[in-house]
Write a protein that holds these residues in place. Structure first.
Motif, PDB file in Angstrom:
ATOM      1  N   GLY A  98       0.768  -1.239   0.000  1.00  0.00           N
ATOM      2  CA  GLY A  98       0.000   0.000   0.000  1.00  0.00           C
ATOM      3  C   GLY A  98       0.797   1.286   0.000  1.00  0.00           C
ATOM      4  N   LYS A  99       2.104   1.197  -0.027  1.00  0.00           N
ATOM      5  CA  LYS A  99       2.907   2.426  -0.024  1.00  0.00           C
ATOM      6  C   LYS A  99       2.797   3.184  -1.339  1.00  0.00           C
ATOM      7  CE  LYS A  99       6.335   0.989   3.300  1.00  0.00           C
ATOM      8  NZ  LYS A  99       7.098  -0.206   3.468  1.00  0.00           N
ATOM      9  N   VAL A 100       2.699   2.446  -2.453  1.00  0.00           N
ATOM     10  CA  VAL A 100       2.703   3.044  -3.792  1.00  0.00           C
ATOM     11  C   VAL A 100       1.762   2.253  -4.684  1.00  0.00           C
ATOM     12  CG1 VAL A 100       4.144   3.549  -5.827  1.00  0.00           C
ATOM     13  CG2 VAL A 100       5.118   3.764  -3.531  1.00  0.00           C
ATOM     14  N   ILE A 101       1.090   2.936  -5.600  1.00  0.00           N
ATOM     15  CA  ILE A 101       0.325   2.267  -6.644  1.00  0.00           C
ATOM     16  C   ILE A 101       0.907   2.679  -7.991  1.00  0.00           C
ATOM     17  CG2 ILE A 101      -1.459   4.067  -6.833  1.00  0.00           C
ATOM     18  CD1 ILE A 101      -3.473   1.771  -7.377  1.00  0.00           C
ATOM     19  N   ALA A 102       0.935   1.754  -8.925  1.00  0.00           N
ATOM     20  CA  ALA A 102       1.359   2.042 -10.298  1.00  0.00           C
ATOM     21  C   ALA A 102       0.378   1.342 -11.221  1.00  0.00           C
ATOM     22  CB  ALA A 102       2.780   1.553 -10.546  1.00  0.00           C
ATOM     23  N   HIS A 103      -0.200   2.115 -12.112  1.00  0.00           N
ATOM     24  CA  HIS A 103      -1.108   1.539 -13.094  1.00  0.00           C
ATOM     25  C   HIS A 103      -0.997   2.317 -14.399  1.00  0.00           C
ATOM     26  CE1 HIS A 103      -3.920   4.382 -10.847  1.00  0.00           C
ATOM     27  NE2 HIS A 103      -3.744   4.939 -12.015  1.00  0.00           N
ATOM     28  N   ILE A 104      -1.503   1.708 -15.455  1.00  0.00           N
ATOM     29  CA  ILE A 104      -1.576   2.384 -16.743  1.00  0.00           C
ATOM     30  C   ILE A 104      -3.037   2.692 -16.985  1.00  0.00           C
ATOM     31  CG2 ILE A 104      -1.163   2.217 -19.221  1.00  0.00           C
ATOM     32  CD1 ILE A 104       1.124   0.254 -18.540  1.00  0.00           C
ATOM     33  N   ALA A 105      -3.334   3.941 -17.288  1.00  0.00           N
ATOM     34  CA  ALA A 105      -4.683   4.370 -17.628  1.00  0.00           C
ATOM     35  C   ALA A 105      -4.750   4.533 -19.145  1.00  0.00           C
ATOM     36  CB  ALA A 105      -5.013   5.693 -16.945  1.00  0.00           C
ATOM     37  N   LYS A 106      -5.854   4.088 -19.718  1.00  0.00           N
ATOM     38  CA  LYS A 106      -6.025   4.119 -21.173  1.00  0.00           C
ATOM     39  C   LYS A 106      -7.397   4.701 -21.492  1.00  0.00           C
ATOM     40  CE  LYS A 106      -6.190   0.762 -24.954  1.00  0.00           C
ATOM     41  NZ  LYS A 106      -5.962  -0.663 -25.273  1.00  0.00           N
ATOM     42  N   ALA A 107      -7.454   5.586 -22.501  1.00  0.00           N
ATOM     43  CA  ALA A 107      -8.726   6.163 -22.922  1.00  0.00           C
ATOM     44  C   ALA A 107      -9.669   5.044 -23.355  1.00  0.00           C
ATOM     45  CB  ALA A 107      -8.502   7.146 -24.068  1.00  0.00           C
ATOM     46  N   ASN A 108     -10.908   5.135 -22.900  1.00  0.00           N
ATOM     47  CA  ASN A 108     -11.904   4.131 -23.211  1.00  0.00           C
ATOM     48  C   ASN A 108     -13.140   4.754 -23.867  1.00  0.00           C
ATOM     49  OD1 ASN A 108     -12.967   1.442 -23.088  1.00  0.00           O
ATOM     50  ND2 ASN A 108     -14.219   2.080 -21.353  1.00  0.00           N
ATOM     51  N   LEU A 109     -13.473   5.964 -23.461  1.00  0.00           N
ATOM     52  CA  LEU A 109     -14.609   6.703 -24.003  1.00  0.00           C
ATOM     53  C   LEU A 109     -14.167   8.124 -24.341  1.00  0.00           C
ATOM     54  CD1 LEU A 109     -17.279   5.641 -21.337  1.00  0.00           C
ATOM     55  CD2 LEU A 109     -17.089   4.782 -23.683  1.00  0.00           C
ATOM     56  N   PRO A 110     -14.814   8.765 -25.318  1.00  0.00           N
ATOM     57  CA  PRO A 110     -14.444  10.152 -25.661  1.00  0.00           C
ATOM     58  C   PRO A 110     -14.651  11.090 -24.474  1.00  0.00           C
ATOM     59  CG  PRO A 110     -15.929   9.234 -27.314  1.00  0.00           C
ATOM     60  CD  PRO A 110     -15.888   8.259 -26.169  1.00  0.00           C
ATOM     61  N   PRO A 111     -13.861  12.176 -24.423  1.00  0.00           N
ATOM     62  CA  PRO A 111     -14.011  13.138 -23.326  1.00  0.00           C
ATOM     63  C   PRO A 111     -15.338  13.882 -23.425  1.00  0.00           C
ATOM     64  CG  PRO A 111     -12.425  13.935 -24.942  1.00  0.00           C
ATOM     65  CD  PRO A 111     -12.812  12.556 -25.370  1.00  0.00           C
ATOM     66  N   THR A 112     -15.966  14.052 -22.289  1.00  0.00           N
ATOM     67  CA  THR A 112     -17.173  14.887 -22.224  1.00  0.00           C
ATOM     68  C   THR A 112     -17.000  15.895 -21.101  1.00  0.00           C
ATOM     69  OG1 THR A 112     -18.310  13.212 -20.892  1.00  0.00           O
ATOM     70  CG2 THR A 112     -18.747  13.182 -23.258  1.00  0.00           C
ATOM     71  N   ASP A 113     -17.140  15.436 -19.862  1.00  0.00           N
ATOM     72  CA  ASP A 113     -17.044  16.347 -18.719  1.00  0.00           C
ATOM     73  C   ASP A 113     -15.698  16.309 -18.016  1.00  0.00           C
ATOM     74  OD1 ASP A 113     -19.682  17.121 -19.126  1.00  0.00           O
ATOM     75  OD2 ASP A 113     -20.436  15.477 -17.896  1.00  0.00           O
ATOM     76  N   GLY A 114     -14.833  15.371 -18.384  1.00  0.00           N
ATOM     77  CA  GLY A 114     -13.533  15.264 -17.741  1.00  0.00           C
ATOM     78  C   GLY A 114     -13.641  14.859 -16.286  1.00  0.00           C
ATOM     79  N   THR A 115     -12.604  15.145 -15.550  1.00  0.00           N
ATOM     80  CA  THR A 115     -12.510  14.688 -14.162  1.00  0.00           C
ATOM     81  C   THR A 115     -13.174  15.625 -13.168  1.00  0.00           C
ATOM     82  OG1 THR A 115     -10.402  15.839 -13.856  1.00  0.00           O
ATOM     83  CG2 THR A 115     -10.317  13.527 -14.607  1.00  0.00           C
ATOM     84  N   GLY A 116     -13.458  16.849 -13.598  1.00  0.00           N
ATOM     85  CA  GLY A 116     -13.886  17.863 -12.645  1.00  0.00           C
ATOM     86  C   GLY A 116     -12.684  18.358 -11.853  1.00  0.00           C
ATOM     87  N   TRP A 117     -12.832  19.512 -11.246  1.00  0.00           N
ATOM     88  CA  TRP A 117     -11.755  20.080 -10.438  1.00  0.00           C
ATOM     89  C   TRP A 117     -11.584  19.252  -9.175  1.00  0.00           C
ATOM     90  CZ3 TRP A 117      -8.531  23.375 -12.421  1.00  0.00           C
ATOM     91  CH2 TRP A 117      -8.941  24.233 -13.434  1.00  0.00           C
TER      92      TRP A 117
END
Length: 144
Positions: A45-64
């Protein structure tokens, strides 16, 4: 001759092979799929590493939002993503690395269809906290 070390660690050795992992939904964002590299388990649990990949087109994004984390980097593997870091638009392209300082308010609002990035965060169970700010967001680039 075999080298022996006396160094003690509370983490495990890990070698994740390409065939050991796959992209799955269920990560932080529903418009991405994620490949868990096993680092959270190996580091307890000290660190996480992952790869994120686009799956759907952007609409609203992540929000602030900001993350409650001690360390976070994003390394763009393929494509590009556009972020707002506070009031500054930032294009992150393949080969770019961003260190997101702890607590920086940001918004991922646009990305290419082929976008993939490596994200490393400590601790692994970091929190994402939404915030209400009024910095304007540029328009997204439609996928063709």
């Amino acid at each position: 001759m075999t080298a022996m070390t006396e160094f003690k660690s509370d983490t495990d050795f890990l070698h994740t092979r390409l065939a050991d992992t796959q992209f799955l939904p269920g990560g932080l964002r529903d418009f991405f799929v994620y490949k868990d590299l096993g680092v959270a388990k190996a580091t307890r649990g000290k660190v996480i590493a992952h790869i994120a990949k686009a799956n759907l087109p952007p609409t609203d994004g992540t929000g602030w939002h900001y993350h409650v984390a001690e360390f976070q980097i994003v390394y763009m593997l393929k494509g590009w993503a556009r972020f707002m870091y506070e009031d500054k638009p930032t294009l992150v392209s393949a080969g770019d690395c961003v260190h997101q300082r702890p607590g920086i308010v940001h918004y991922l609002f646009d990305y290419s269809p082929d976008m993939e990035y490596l994200e490393i965060v400590g601790p692994a169970d970091f929190e994402s906290v939404p915030v209400d700010v009024s910095w304007p967001i540029p328009p997204v680039t439609p996928w063709k």
